[in-house]
Design a protein around this motif. Structure first.
Motif, mmCIF file in Angstrom:
data_model
loop_
_atom_site.group_PDB
_atom_site.id
_atom_site.type_symbol
_atom_site.label_atom_id
_atom_site.label_comp_id
_atom_site.label_asym_id
_atom_site.label_seq_id
_atom_site.Cartn_x
_atom_site.Cartn_y
_atom_site.Cartn_z
ATOM 1 N N PRO A 230 0.790 -1.234 0.000
ATOM 2 C CA PRO A 230 0.000 0.000 0.000
ATOM 3 C C PRO A 230 0.825 1.287 0.000
ATOM 4 N N ASN A 231 2.118 1.230 0.327
ATOM 5 C CA ASN A 231 2.940 2.446 0.345
ATOM 6 C C ASN A 231 3.921 2.409 -0.818
ATOM 7 N N VAL A 232 3.401 2.708 -2.002
ATOM 8 C CA VAL A 232 4.178 2.576 -3.232
ATOM 9 C C VAL A 232 5.323 3.580 -3.251
ATOM 10 N N ARG A 233 6.496 3.102 -3.647
ATOM 11 C CA ARG A 233 7.650 3.964 -3.875
ATOM 12 C C ARG A 233 8.216 3.619 -5.247
ATOM 13 N N LEU A 234 8.349 4.625 -6.092
ATOM 14 C CA LEU A 234 8.849 4.422 -7.446
ATOM 15 C C LEU A 234 10.113 5.231 -7.671
ATOM 16 N N GLU A 235 10.954 4.724 -8.565
ATOM 17 C CA GLU A 235 12.143 5.456 -8.992
ATOM 18 C C GLU A 235 12.153 5.486 -10.508
ATOM 19 N N ALA A 236 12.343 6.668 -11.074
ATOM 20 C CA ALA A 236 12.390 6.791 -12.530
ATOM 21 C C ALA A 236 13.647 6.120 -13.062
ATOM 22 N N ALA A 237 13.483 5.328 -14.121
ATOM 23 C CA ALA A 237 14.617 4.642 -14.733
ATOM 24 C C ALA A 237 15.194 5.423 -15.905
ATOM 25 N N LEU A 238 14.392 6.304 -16.500
ATOM 26 C CA LEU A 238 14.816 7.141 -17.619
ATOM 27 C C LEU A 238 14.118 8.494 -17.498
ATOM 28 N N PRO A 239 14.653 9.532 -18.127
ATOM 29 C CA PRO A 239 13.893 10.785 -18.196
ATOM 30 C C PRO A 239 12.640 10.578 -19.046
ATOM 31 N N PRO A 240 11.588 11.361 -18.812
ATOM 32 C CA PRO A 240 10.385 11.242 -19.643
ATOM 33 C C PRO A 240 10.677 11.623 -21.081
#
Length: 593
Positions: A230-240
């Protein structure tokens, strides 16, 4: 100063988090009341879907009040009194610093931020009214944590314009208010997918890309799940990244076809009600919902009612004659008539409108997966993502890398629902007790960002050994030495990982004793090894101005300039050591237009 706009005035408690998805083709809104995780979509009057056309009817006479939005646009419009602005958001991608917009129907040109403010104002009022009607709760705009979605590939100047429009629309009481969050559309979709897709799909360590296919652009972002719900943590792998491969490209192909079929009548040129009515009342549904499986049936045809166009023509041709003429010129088209006003297209001919944009999307997905490396899934969202043509194209490109495509239960609603979740996660535990913190913890910088600066020759040689500064020196009479001008003072480099709370600080000071202010020029470059701000691939990207104490030596007027690059919008703060003032400074993009 108005008391409600004073920075010292205590802000009212947040009673609601509301998101506005202001799209090129369609818009939507949703909200959650304080203390609740239940998200409710705005139901537009007269609409069966939660998304309605981004069309606003405004009065021709100043102050150009808005009288209708979405499905009510055609009902409210009167030719001699109103103008219609439709699908204009794409102009912010094509020309992010455009100061005015021309109406799609009617001869009227208005400031860009005014048109957007009229749309946002109507959406704001409808959200607050629905909360009152359904929950017997009176909520003012300043008691709402607003979230406004923007494409991840937009320039900072376009984001700044949206913030200014939101202020003019009365969503926030100051332009720098943190009661407005800008949310990147593919990030919103990612947050919603963690809620709506099976938990075992987007588990810890999953690497996936979001392909958001909208009306104007295809916006993509890449993530690694550091922590599941329930406590999602994301890290961007590439720039948008992304491009103008949205469904409006297909509209252009369809209109080109109609102009040729009907001998280019005036009503199919710019600024006509016929084009607006045809695209919104007939073509939009046909375009998105056409079933690609019908391509295998040579007798399958799509029926399109041309009445919105034919009734606007002074002397409309007989449709049967126009079809016969077109078929003679294009033997493979095999068009047919249905009655006096309807056209029947073969599935194969229908697909020709899509071919160019589908090829662009497939090329982009292939390049994205190549740069991503290990990828577990492609997640397809957005209104245009509902097209079976688009789904097949994305599946084809992803299958070449052995990657599975996931589609959430309601791909057209992922962005607005995810935007509310984004707002809940950022509003704070005091305003939203129990709110699940679903958030992108680390983003990737799309460019190398910095400020334009200068330093004396000795310092330059120490910092940049072997680099020539020819033609960039200027005598400084105060310091009695030569300065190297037009330096690119780097804050963050392209593709750097940038945590959301990361702040980069540099110290600057006036170049002359008599200066009462310092303008800090923000610059960007796609390269990471940039030295000079006047290189050909460096862009001037806005500026901020800060006052300094009058009198005294220039060397005693140091100013700390800090930038936050990990948020969804670039933020500049200044701290004057002489006055003690520290505040957020809105970037000005006018001088770079």
């Amino acid at each position: 100063m108005d008391a409600r706009r004073s920075s010292s005035t205590r802000k009212p408690a947040v009673k609601c988090t509301a998101a506005l998805e202001f799209g090129t083709t369609n818009s939507a809104a949703a909200y959650a009341l304080a203390g609740s995780q239940d998200i409710t979509a705005l139901q537009f009057p007269g609409a069966t879907n939660i998304k309605v056309p981004t069309s606003v009817v405004v009065e021709r006479q100043a102050p150009h009040n808005a009288v209708g939005f979405g499905p009510s646009a055609t009902e409210c419009y009167e030719e001699d009194q109103h103008a219609i602005f439709h699908r204009f958001k794409m102009q912010l991608y094509k020309n992010s610093r455009a100061k005015t917009l021309k109406a799609d129907v009617g001869d009227l040109e208005l400031p860009t931020d005014l048109v957007i403010a009229r749309c946002l104002g109507l959406l704001k009022d409808m959200v607050l009214q629905q909360i009152k009607d359904r929950n017997a709760l009176n909520v003012s705009a300043y008691e709402v944590q607003w979230v406004l979605t923007v494409p991840a590939i937009w320039e900072e100047s376009s984001k700044a314009l949206m913030r200014r429009a939101a202020f003019k629309a009365g969503l926030i009481d100051t332009e720098t208010s943190d009661r407005l969050l800008l949310a990147l559309e593919p990030e919103c979709a990612a947050l919603d997918c963690h809620e709506t897709l099976a938990a075992d799909l987007l588990k810890r360590g999953t690497r996936y890309v979001v392909v958001d296919c909208g009306g104007g652009t295809v916006d993509t972002a890449a993530f690694e799940a550091m922590q599941p719900k329930p406590n999602v943590r994301l890290e961007a792998a590439l720039p948008p990244r992304g491009g103008n491969w949205g469904s409006t490209r297909i509209d252009e192909k369809f209109l080109e076809f109609l102009r040729e079929l009907l001998d280019n009548p005036p009503c199919l040129r710019a600024n006509t009600f016929a084009v607006f009515d045809m695209l919104t009342s007939v073509w939009e549904d046909r375009k998105v919902n056409f079933d690609v499986s019908r391509l295998s049936d040579p007798d399958a045809r799509l029926r399109i009612n041309l009445n919105p166009v034919l009734q606007e023509m002074d002397r409309p041709p007989k449709l049967v004659d126009a079809v016969a003429r077109y078929n003679r010129k294009h033997p493979g088209a095999n068009l047919k008539c249905f009655g006096a006003a309807s056209l029947k297209l073969t599935a194969a001919h229908m697909k020709t409108f899509y071919d160019e944009v589908l090829n662009d999307i497939k090329t982009h997905v292939r390049e994205l997966l190549r740069d991503m490396g290990r990828t577990d899934y492609v997640v397809l969202v957005g209104g245009f993502g509902g097209s079976s043509f688009v789904r097949d194209a994305v599946r084809e490109a992803a299958s070449e890398s052995g990657v599975q495509v996931l589609i959430p239960p309601r791909p057209w609603a992922s962005i607005v629902m995810g935007a509310v979740r984004f707002g809940l996660s950022r509003a704070g535990s005091c305003d939203h007790p129990g709110a699940a913190a679903a958030i992108v913890m680390v983003r990737r910088s799309p460019f190398t960002y910095g400020i334009e600066s200068s330093m004396n020759v000795a310092s330059f040689k120490a910092h940049h050994p072997g680099v020539s500064h020819d033609g960039r020196t200027e005598w400084n009479p105060d310091s009695k030495e030569y300065d190297v001008k037009k330096l690119f003072l780097t804050f963050v480099k392209a593709n750097d990982k940038v945590p959301i709370d990361h702040e980069v600080k540099h110290t600057v000071c006036p170049a002359r004793d008599l200066q009462s202010s310092v303008r800090v020029n923000l610059v960007l470059c796609p390269r990471s090894n940039v030295v000079f701000s006047d290189d050909k691939d460096v862009e001037q990207h806005g500026s901020g101005s800060v006052a300094v104490k009058s009198g005294g030596k220039w060397s005693d007027k140091h100013i700390d300039v800090s930038m936050k690059f990990g948020e969804t919008e670039l933020m500049m703060f200044v701290h004057s050591r002489t006055t003690g003032a520290k505040e957020r400074v809105l970037l000005n993009f006018d001088h770079t237009a």
